[in-house]
Every structure is written in structure tokens, then in C-alpha cells.
Design a protein around this motif. Structure first.
Motif, mmCIF file in Angstrom:
data_model
loop_
_atom_site.group_PDB
_atom_site.id
_atom_site.type_symbol
_atom_site.label_atom_id
_atom_site.label_comp_id
_atom_site.label_asym_id
_atom_site.label_seq_id
_atom_site.Cartn_x
_atom_site.Cartn_y
_atom_site.Cartn_z
ATOM 1 N N UNK A 69 -8.224 -2.637 -1.986
ATOM 2 C CA UNK A 69 -7.996 -3.721 -2.937
ATOM 3 C C UNK A 69 -6.498 -3.926 -3.171
ATOM 4 N N UNK A 70 -6.183 -5.049 -3.703
ATOM 5 C CA UNK A 70 -4.788 -5.366 -4.024
ATOM 6 C C UNK A 70 -4.278 -4.451 -5.124
ATOM 7 N N UNK A 71 -2.998 -4.112 -5.026
ATOM 8 C CA UNK A 71 -2.320 -3.355 -6.074
ATOM 9 C C UNK A 71 -1.182 -4.213 -6.610
ATOM 10 N N UNK A 72 -1.243 -4.518 -7.903
ATOM 11 C CA UNK A 72 -0.202 -5.348 -8.499
ATOM 12 C C UNK A 72 1.038 -4.521 -8.801
ATOM 13 N N UNK A 73 2.159 -5.225 -8.885
ATOM 14 C CA UNK A 73 3.430 -4.560 -9.136
ATOM 15 C C UNK A 73 3.510 -4.087 -10.592
ATOM 16 N N UNK A 74 4.013 -2.863 -10.762
ATOM 17 C CA UNK A 74 4.254 -2.319 -12.098
ATOM 18 C C UNK A 74 5.649 -1.716 -12.132
ATOM 19 N N UNK A 75 6.349 -1.821 -13.251
ATOM 20 C CA UNK A 75 7.703 -1.265 -13.343
ATOM 21 C C UNK A 75 7.706 0.229 -12.988
ATOM 22 N N UNK A 76 8.576 0.602 -12.085
ATOM 23 C CA UNK A 76 8.684 1.993 -11.670
ATOM 24 C C UNK A 76 7.741 2.374 -10.535
ATOM 25 N N UNK A 77 6.796 1.480 -10.192
ATOM 26 C CA UNK A 77 5.825 1.784 -9.137
ATOM 27 C C UNK A 77 5.830 0.701 -8.056
ATOM 28 N N UNK A 78 6.964 0.063 -7.866
ATOM 29 C CA UNK A 78 7.042 -1.039 -6.920
ATOM 30 C C UNK A 78 6.677 -0.611 -5.494
ATOM 31 N N UNK A 79 6.987 0.613 -5.151
ATOM 32 C CA UNK A 79 6.711 1.048 -3.775
ATOM 33 C C UNK A 79 5.216 1.146 -3.474
ATOM 34 N N UNK A 80 4.394 1.198 -4.527
ATOM 35 C CA UNK A 80 2.949 1.304 -4.327
ATOM 36 C C UNK A 80 2.261 -0.070 -4.344
ATOM 37 N N UNK A 81 3.026 -1.138 -4.565
ATOM 38 C CA UNK A 81 2.460 -2.485 -4.577
ATOM 39 C C UNK A 81 1.999 -2.879 -3.168
ATOM 40 N N UNK A 82 0.835 -3.523 -3.093
ATOM 41 C CA UNK A 82 0.366 -3.976 -1.785
ATOM 42 C C UNK A 82 -0.662 -5.078 -1.958
ATOM 43 N N UNK A 83 -0.789 -5.954 -0.968
ATOM 44 C CA UNK A 83 -1.815 -6.997 -1.022
ATOM 45 C C UNK A 83 -3.185 -6.408 -0.656
ATOM 46 N N UNK A 84 -4.200 -7.220 -0.741
ATOM 47 C CA UNK A 84 -5.536 -6.798 -0.310
ATOM 48 C C UNK A 84 -5.506 -6.557 1.199
ATOM 49 N N UNK A 85 -6.065 -5.418 1.632
ATOM 50 C CA UNK A 85 -6.033 -5.033 3.042
ATOM 51 C C UNK A 85 -7.407 -5.201 3.671
ATOM 52 N N UNK A 86 -7.485 -5.866 4.828
ATOM 53 C CA UNK A 86 -8.787 -6.002 5.510
ATOM 54 C C UNK A 86 -9.161 -4.713 6.237
ATOM 55 N N UNK A 87 -10.441 -4.423 6.315
ATOM 56 C CA UNK A 87 -10.908 -3.280 7.093
ATOM 57 C C UNK A 87 -10.781 -3.586 8.585
ATOM 58 N N UNK A 88 -10.503 -2.558 9.372
ATOM 59 C CA UNK A 88 -10.411 -2.708 10.821
ATOM 60 C C UNK A 88 -11.743 -2.236 11.392
ATOM 61 N N UNK A 89 -12.632 -3.187 11.658
ATOM 62 C CA UNK A 89 -14.020 -2.857 11.993
ATOM 63 C C UNK A 89 -14.135 -2.034 13.273
ATOM 64 N N UNK A 90 -13.309 -2.288 14.259
ATOM 65 C CA UNK A 90 -13.409 -1.536 15.513
ATOM 66 C C UNK A 90 -13.031 -0.065 15.342
#
Length: 460
Positions: free
Chosen positions: A338-359
Motif C-alpha cells: 500500500x501507499x505510504x504517505x510522507x511524514x516529518x522525519x520519515x521521508x525516506x519511508x515514503x512510497x507510492x502504491x506498489x503493484x505485485x509482480x505476478x510472475x
């Protein structure tokens, strides 16, 4: 000749065990050491003097022919023997931990009270059935392999018994379907790219380079990847090689301007007794791997972004050996997240929603190493078998292995082919992240320490 004596209701026989007493000066004397028995087996009695005398003759025959096992040696308890064997064994760092756990959790609790020389084939079969009902096929295979080593060393190295209780008889009784390898589905380069893209969002440029390094070199994760040091990557090696003879020879082949670039698989990183330790690669498969230009550029950019001696660092900038790699890195990369929103002090952990790699569903990261071999096996690759096996860290068996050799032309073909696949499938149509921001020059100067300060352990 054996000596028989009758005492009360028992008969005892003595014979020379083939050894002499040691004097106070540490030298052997001429005083013989005799062994004795009151029955053919512990807890039994001889029926008459003839049986006792014949038993003594048999023991003396064994002494003359070098097959005699002293009763005191055969009576060594498995608990004592297992741990002495472990201390004496020359094992890889990773194997030490595995064997220690198997001895402590399964083998010693079950066999510890039994004398080494008294374990029978029937007892072994009962134990085998017990562990097969309790553990996975893979773990059962490891347990049986370790027990076989214990018994073989007890026979041939330590003379604690004369034969093995492990008897591989022909199959009979209940039919069991032969276990086959798990079938591997085909993995496209688009799926590998999606893994790398997910890794970039989970882990930054380090993740992007990590996935492509395995896919383009077949280095073994996690040990060889965790232990790759900047001095052994293509931007620095072979000029930074600490071994002069290897450095001189390798410079003739790699590192020249506009020539082949290569990295060196010299170590893997493990924990030994809870401490990070560098060890040689699996099966002593030290090797030099030519890298295509795109991977050389990735490594150069990654190394310019930090000053640590290890190439691949965690999100916190520390060695990956201390991270929960599968849980925090590989599973989100492979299965999506799931997506991780940006939080002060935790910017490095922010990420968009990631699709699964079915293969890659359910596969571990080692699958990328297999993918690399499949890529080299493609009809259009035209790469000799000896070059492919060497790249995987394998040796060709028999005469072929003796006479074959990896030439510069073969390595040039590997680089040309891998770079061509990259340009055709990735550069032409897929997303590529920007290079990371390099450190300032004054901080880059601190990156001159090419290798870690971790202790280096024998690779066996």
C-alpha cells in the motif's frame, strides 16, 4: 593368545588390544594394554570357556588386521561425540550455525544417551520415520545428511564403530511418489524491471541497483550481495585489489580504458556467533564477473552517493546483515504494498502504491539468479557452456572441465549480449530512475576505505 578365567558364576576373557602404556616421559613402554569382556555383548554372559576363548581370538584377529574398535571407544555417548565432532569439524560459517541448531534441537536430544558403537540399523530406521512424520522433506534431508556424516566419521576417522547403521536397501512396502523440484514459471524482463522499480520506491536507488546486480551477474543473495565491497566493484576493481599478484594479472584483462569491466566475488557476509564476518563465497567459488556498461554506471552512481565500504546499505544507511530483509524489503518488492504517505522525519519511508509482480509470486529473490542463467541459455545468446558455468560459480565436471577455459572473447560476448538486452527491452520503452545525488567532494574523499573492517574467516 587370549586368556580365559572363570570367576564364580561368570567367565572372563582378556586379549591384547594392540596398544602399549605410555611412560611418565611421554614415550611408549613395552607394557601391553589388555582389554576384557564377560560376554559377547554388554549385559550378556559367555555360556562356556570355549565361547569366551573364540571371542578373544576374534578380537585379536581384528587387532592384527586393523579393524578392532576398543569397547571403551564404542561406548562413547553420542552427546559427547556430537559436540566433539562439531568442535573438530572444518565448516563454513553458515554451516556452523545450521549444524549447531540441528544437533541441539534434534540429534542430541534423541541420540545423546546412546553409545556411538551400539546404534543399530533398526534404531536408525525408527528415528528416520519419526523425523519424517514431524519435519519437512527438506529439513529431514538435512538431518539425515548430518547424521550420515557423524556415522562416517565415527567409522573412518575416529574408529568408534566398524560399520554404518544407515543401510540404503531397495525400496519395498509403501509406494511414495518421487519428490520433484518445484516447477519454475517463466519470468520476463518486464517483471524483473517491475521488481527493480518497486525496489526503487521501497529502498531508493540502492534497491534498483540491487535487483539489477543479481539479474545481470547471478551473484548469490544474500551472502555475496551483502558482502560486496566497493573495492571489488567495477569502478574500483582490479586497481583496488589488495592481492598484488591477482591485481597485476587482472589489470591485463580488465579495467583498461574502453575495455572490459568486471567485479570480483571475493566474500560473503554472515553472522558468526552473532558478529558480522566476511567469509569466502559458497564452494570457494571466487570469480571475476564481467559487467555490462549499464551495470557499471549504476555501481559508479551508487558508490558516489555514499562513503561506506559496503556497496548495498539498508534504508538507515547500515549493513543489510542487520535488517529484516525479506519482511521489510523483498516481500513488498515482490508482492506489492500500500501507499505510504510522507511524514516529518520519515521521508525516506515514503512510497507510492506498489503493484505485485505476478510472475514472481511466492518466489524468493534467489529466483533472479536462475533468471540470469535462463537469459544466457536463450538461443540468441550464443555463449559457451564453460563461460556460463564459470559465471554461476560452478565447475564443469570431467575432461570438459579440465580442458575448457573462459576466454576474453567469451566475456566480450556476455557483455555485448547483456547490454543488448538492456537497450532493447529497458532503455527503449521502460522507466529508468535518475542517478542519485553524489556526495560533496570532501565527503567523497572519505570513501577511500575500500574494504570493511570485519574479520575474514576461512571459507570452508
Amino acid at each position: 593368545m587370549p586368556y580365559v578365567e572363570a570367576r564364580g558364576g561368570s567367565i572372563r576373557v582378556k586379549w591384547w588390544g594392540g596398544k602399549y602404556k605410555v611412560g611418565e616421559d611421554g614415550k611408549l613402554t613395552k607394557v601391553k594394554i589388555y582389554e576384557s569382556a564377560s560376554g559377547p555383548e554388554p549385559g550378556t554372559k559367555f555360556q562356556d570357556e570355549d565361547e569366551a576363548y573364540t571371542y578373544g581370538l576374534d578380537r585379536e584377529y581384528e587387532v592384527r588386521h586393523g579393524t578392532h574398535i576398543p569397547r571403551a571407544s564404542a561406548a562413547t555417548l553420542m552427546e559427547e561425540y556430537c559436540w566433539k565432532w562439531f568442535e573438530a569439524a572444518s565448516l563454513r560459517p553458515n554451516s556452523m550455525g545450521t549444524y549447531r541448531v540441528m544437533l541441539r534441537a534434534v540429534i542430541v536430544p534423541y541420540w545423546g544417551h546412546r553409545p556411538v558403537g551400539e546404534i543399530s540399523a533398526l534404531e536408525y530406521d525408527v528415528w528416520k520415520a519419526t523425523i519424517e512424520a514431524k519435519y519437512s522433506d527438506n529439513y529431514v534431508g538435512q538431518l539425515r545428511g548430518l547424521f550420515r556424516m557423524l556415522m562416517q566419521d565415527a567409522i573412518f576417522k575416529y574408529r568408534l564403530r566398524t560399520d554404518s547403521p544407515i543401510i540404503d536397501a531397495q525400496r519395498r512396502g509403501k509406494y511414495r511418489k518421487k519428490t520433484t523440484r518445484r516447477e519454475k514459471g517463466e519470468v520476463s524482463i518486464q517483471s524483473v524491471h517491475q521488481l527493480a522499480q518497486n525496489a526503487f520506491h521501497v529502498w531508493g536507488y540502492t534497491g534498483w541497483a540491487y535487483i539489477w546486480t543479481i539479474a545481470a551477474t547471478a551473484m548469490r543473495p544474500p551472502g555475496e550481495m551483502f558482502g560486496l565491497q566497493r573495492g571489488y566493484t567495477s569502478p574500483n576493481w582490479p586497481s583496488a585489489d589488495p592481492v598484488r599478484e591477482r591485481r597485476v594479472q587482472s589489470l591485463k584483462r580488465y579495467g583498461q580504458k574502453d575495455g572490459l569491466r568486471a567485479l570480483r566475488v571475493q566474500h560473503q557476509l554472515y553472522k558468526v556467533d552473532g558478529k558480522p564476518t566476511m567469509a569466502g563465497p559458497k564452494y570457494e567459488s571466487y570469480r571475476s564477473l564481467v559487467v555490462p556498461p549499464f551495470l557499471h554506471q549504476m555501481h559508479a552512481a551508487l558508490l558516489a552517493s555514499h562513503a561506506e565500504p559496503l556497496v548495498f546499505l539498508s534504508l538507515m544507511g547500515k549493513p543489510l546483515l542487520g535488517a529484516q530483509f525479506e519482511r521489510d524489503y523483498w516481500y513488498p518488492i515482490r508482492d506489492g504494498a500500500d501507499e505510504r504517505e510522507s511524514r516529518p522525519g520519515y521521508e525516506r519511508f515514503t512510497r507510492p502504491k506498489l503493484p505485485a509482480v505476478e510472475e514472481m509470486a511466492g518466489a524468493d529473490i534467489y529466483r533472479l539468479r536462475h533468471w540470469h542463467r535462463e537469459l544466457l541459455d536463450e538461443p540468441g545468446a550464443d555463449i559457451p557452456r564453460v563461460a556460463k558455468e564459470a559465471r554461476m560459480g560452478h565447475e564443469l565436471p570431467g575432461v570438459e572441465g579440465v580442458y575448457s577455459n573462459v576466454t576474453v572473447g567469451m566475456e566480450e560476448r556476455i557483455v555485448e549480449y547483456l547490454q543488448g538486452v538492456w537497450e532493447k527491452h529497458v532503455v527503449s520503452s521502460l522507466w529508468i530512475p535518475p542517478f542519485p545525488k553524489p556526495l560533496p567532494d570532501d565527503q567523497q574523499a572519505g570513501a577511500s576505505s575500500q574494504f570493511t573492517a570485519y574479520p575474514v574467516r576461512d571459507s570452508r
